[in-house]
Motif scaffolding. Structure first.
Motif, PDB file in Angstrom:
ATOM      1  N   ARG A   7      -7.217  21.439  -9.178  1.00  0.00           N
ATOM      2  CA  ARG A   7      -6.614  20.320  -9.895  1.00  0.00           C
ATOM      3  C   ARG A   7      -7.394  19.935 -11.154  1.00  0.00           C
ATOM      4  O   ARG A   7      -6.815  19.679 -12.217  1.00  0.00           O
ATOM      5  N   GLY A   8      -8.714  19.910 -11.071  1.00  0.00           N
ATOM      6  CA  GLY A   8      -9.521  19.381 -12.169  1.00  0.00           C
ATOM      7  C   GLY A   8      -9.318  20.088 -13.493  1.00  0.00           C
ATOM      8  O   GLY A   8      -8.951  19.462 -14.495  1.00  0.00           O
ATOM      9  N   ILE A  51      -4.751  16.709   4.422  1.00  0.00           N
ATOM     10  CA  ILE A  51      -5.912  15.831   4.429  1.00  0.00           C
ATOM     11  C   ILE A  51      -6.113  15.181   3.076  1.00  0.00           C
ATOM     12  O   ILE A  51      -5.844  15.781   2.030  1.00  0.00           O
ATOM     13  N   VAL A  52      -6.583  13.931   3.104  1.00  0.00           N
ATOM     14  CA  VAL A  52      -6.969  13.236   1.883  1.00  0.00           C
ATOM     15  C   VAL A  52      -8.466  12.947   1.954  1.00  0.00           C
ATOM     16  O   VAL A  52      -8.988  12.526   2.983  1.00  0.00           O
ATOM     17  N   ASN A  53      -9.133  13.203   0.837  1.00  0.00           N
ATOM     18  CA  ASN A  53     -10.572  12.978   0.723  1.00  0.00           C
ATOM     19  C   ASN A  53     -10.793  11.641   0.024  1.00  0.00           C
ATOM     20  O   ASN A  53     -10.563  11.512  -1.173  1.00  0.00           O
ATOM     21  N   VAL A  54     -11.213  10.638   0.783  1.00  0.00           N
ATOM     22  CA  VAL A  54     -11.335   9.279   0.266  1.00  0.00           C
ATOM     23  C   VAL A  54     -12.774   9.046  -0.179  1.00  0.00           C
ATOM     24  O   VAL A  54     -13.671   8.882   0.650  1.00  0.00           O
ATOM     25  N   GLY A  97     -16.545  17.813  -5.167  1.00  0.00           N
ATOM     26  CA  GLY A  97     -15.149  17.812  -5.578  1.00  0.00           C
ATOM     27  C   GLY A  97     -14.718  16.654  -6.448  1.00  0.00           C
ATOM     28  O   GLY A  97     -13.599  16.651  -6.968  1.00  0.00           O
ATOM     29  N   HIS A  98     -15.557  15.643  -6.604  1.00  0.00           N
ATOM     30  CA  HIS A  98     -15.207  14.511  -7.460  1.00  0.00           C
ATOM     31  C   HIS A  98     -16.144  14.424  -8.660  1.00  0.00           C
ATOM     32  O   HIS A  98     -16.382  13.347  -9.206  1.00  0.00           O
ATOM     33  N   THR A  99     -16.652  15.596  -9.067  1.00  0.00           N
ATOM     34  CA  THR A  99     -17.440  15.704 -10.289  1.00  0.00           C
ATOM     35  C   THR A  99     -16.755  16.710 -11.212  1.00  0.00           C
ATOM     36  O   THR A  99     -15.991  17.565 -10.756  1.00  0.00           O
ATOM     37  N   PRO A 100     -17.010  16.633 -12.524  1.00  0.00           N
ATOM     38  CA  PRO A 100     -16.284  17.490 -13.478  1.00  0.00           C
ATOM     39  C   PRO A 100     -16.803  18.921 -13.519  1.00  0.00           C
ATOM     40  O   PRO A 100     -17.891  19.233 -13.018  1.00  0.00           O
ATOM     41  N   GLY A 101     -15.990  19.804 -14.121  1.00  0.00           N
ATOM     42  CA  GLY A 101     -16.428  21.152 -14.441  1.00  0.00           C
ATOM     43  C   GLY A 101     -16.307  22.159 -13.315  1.00  0.00           C
ATOM     44  O   GLY A 101     -16.891  23.240 -13.395  1.00  0.00           O
ATOM     45  N   ARG A 102     -15.511  21.850 -12.291  1.00  0.00           N
ATOM     46  CA  ARG A 102     -15.377  22.799 -11.176  1.00  0.00           C
ATOM     47  C   ARG A 102     -14.455  23.956 -11.565  1.00  0.00           C
ATOM     48  O   ARG A 102     -13.360  23.750 -12.036  1.00  0.00           O
ATOM     49  N   ARG A 103     -14.910  25.177 -11.348  1.00  0.00           N
ATOM     50  CA  ARG A 103     -14.122  26.367 -11.628  1.00  0.00           C
ATOM     51  C   ARG A 103     -13.792  27.051 -10.309  1.00  0.00           C
ATOM     52  O   ARG A 103     -14.553  26.963  -9.337  1.00  0.00           O
ATOM     53  N   VAL A 104     -12.654  27.738 -10.268  1.00  0.00           N
ATOM     54  CA  VAL A 104     -12.217  28.377  -9.029  1.00  0.00           C
ATOM     55  C   VAL A 104     -12.159  29.896  -9.196  1.00  0.00           C
ATOM     56  O   VAL A 104     -12.022  30.412 -10.306  1.00  0.00           O
ATOM     57  N   GLY A 138     -14.438   7.655  -6.610  1.00  0.00           N
ATOM     58  CA  GLY A 138     -14.089   9.008  -7.010  1.00  0.00           C
ATOM     59  C   GLY A 138     -12.783   9.062  -7.782  1.00  0.00           C
ATOM     60  O   GLY A 138     -12.285   8.054  -8.298  1.00  0.00           O
ATOM     61  N   SER A 139     -12.172  10.257  -7.813  1.00  0.00           N
ATOM     62  CA  SER A 139     -10.979  10.486  -8.627  1.00  0.00           C
ATOM     63  C   SER A 139      -9.691  10.056  -7.945  1.00  0.00           C
ATOM     64  O   SER A 139      -8.703   9.741  -8.618  1.00  0.00           O
ATOM     65  N   THR A 140      -9.658  10.064  -6.611  1.00  0.00           N
ATOM     66  CA  THR A 140      -8.424   9.854  -5.865  1.00  0.00           C
ATOM     67  C   THR A 140      -8.250   8.382  -5.495  1.00  0.00           C
ATOM     68  O   THR A 140      -9.217   7.742  -5.064  1.00  0.00           O
ATOM     69  N   PRO A 141      -7.039   7.829  -5.651  1.00  0.00           N
ATOM     70  CA  PRO A 141      -6.817   6.429  -5.288  1.00  0.00           C
ATOM     71  C   PRO A 141      -7.179   6.153  -3.828  1.00  0.00           C
ATOM     72  O   PRO A 141      -6.831   6.923  -2.937  1.00  0.00           O
TER      73      PRO A 141
END
Length: 295
Positions: free
Chosen positions: A163-164, A210-213, A125-132, A217-220
């Motif tokens: 989001r990505g 939930i927050v994924n820390v 989830g913190h890598t580019p190019g994710r499609r849904v 990664g991408s999230t603060p």
């Protein structure tokens, strides 16, 4: 599933529903699971990235199968007592696969299954190019998941990776649909600023959030009090353990390579006797003594 684990899972489910704060460390193989289990956490989080890396030695990019992952859930639940939140990726296929996955994870002993809306093959989830997948398909998967579980204490965490590529508004739209479909916990993956996190918190005031820390990664990465003020009640730390392990191994292996010895290797080594006890050798010693005496 043992009666003891059923009680523990019910306790965690109640705490999650009441939105009391929970920090869950990422576990990814049996040493990390045993170590975290002995420390008194409310929950452990079986990280897909770490599990795939440690078990198969490959990227978290849809290469692990249902059999690979449910086997890890089973083994972690066998050697620990702490309730487990387990990454179920996309459910490993269509609606029938979702039914099979939910049954398998629940039977294995997990308390929460995380299901996401990515296309197969999924990516971290913190890598580019994710499609849904289309929102209607994702909602159907969650409806099947909710209808399949045997116990209401087996919770469904619904994650959107929209989001990505598609923006925060699309992610929020999906998360709201997932809540209506029966999700117990909402997971909007990889917001990229505190402002986005605040918007997520304002949108979801009912269900646990939930927050994924992910360090780097991408999230603060924020203090717990800041997450709580935003509206989060559960934080997972999937990468901290394997990143710490990787750096520790790099240093001690580097010392051996450089000097031919482990002497002086930073940051120091776990006491061998204590580590043996952690792994359960006391039972082995007691067993051998008992049966040696009997013989």
């Amino acid at each position: 599933m043992t009666a003891q684990r059923q009680v523990a899972n019910a306790g965690l489910a109640a705490k999650i529903r009441s939105k009391k704060w929970i920090s869950a460390p990422g576990v990814f193989e049996m040493i990390s699971a045993r170590l975290a289990d002995a420390m008194g956490f409310d929950a452990l989080y079986m990280t897909g990235y770490g599990t795939v890396a440690s078990y198969l030695g490959v990227p978290d990019a849809g290469l692990a199968t249902y059999t690979d992952m449910v086997g890890r859930v089973t083994q972690i639940c066998t050697v620990t007592e702490t309730p487990l939140i387990a990454d179920g990726d996309t459910g490993y296929g269509g609606l029938l696969n979702i039914e099979h996955t939910v049954r398998g994870y629940e039977t294995a002993g997990a308390c929460v299954i995380q299901l996401e809306d990515q296309e197969f093959p999924k990516k971290c989830g913190h890598t580019p190019g994710r499609r849904v997948i289309p929102i209607e398909d994702a909602v159907s998967k969650l409806k099947v998941a909710a209808a399949t579980r045997d116990s209401s204490d087996f919770l469904i965490m619904a994650r959107t990776d929209a989001r990505g590529l598609y923006g925060l508004d699309e992610a929020l739209k999906r998360a709201e649909a997932f809540a209506k479909a029966g999700a117990d916990i909402i997971f909007v993956e990889s917001p990229e600023s505190e402002e986005e996190m605040v918007k997520i918190g304002k949108t979801f005031k009912g269900l646990p959030l939930i927050v994924n820390v992910v360090e780097g990664g991408s999230t603060p990465v924020l203090p717990v009090a800041d997450y709580q003020a935003i509206g989060y009640s559960l934080a997972i730390y999937p990468a901290a353990g394997f990143l710490a392990m990787g750096e520790a191994l790099r240093q001690v292996y580097g010392q051996i390579l450089k000097t031919g010895s482990s002497i002086g290797a930073p940051p120091g080594l776990y006491d061998f006797q204590e580590f043996s006890r952690l792994m359960g050798f006391e039972h082995v010693w007691e067993f051998e003594k008992k049966w040696a005496d009997a013989a």
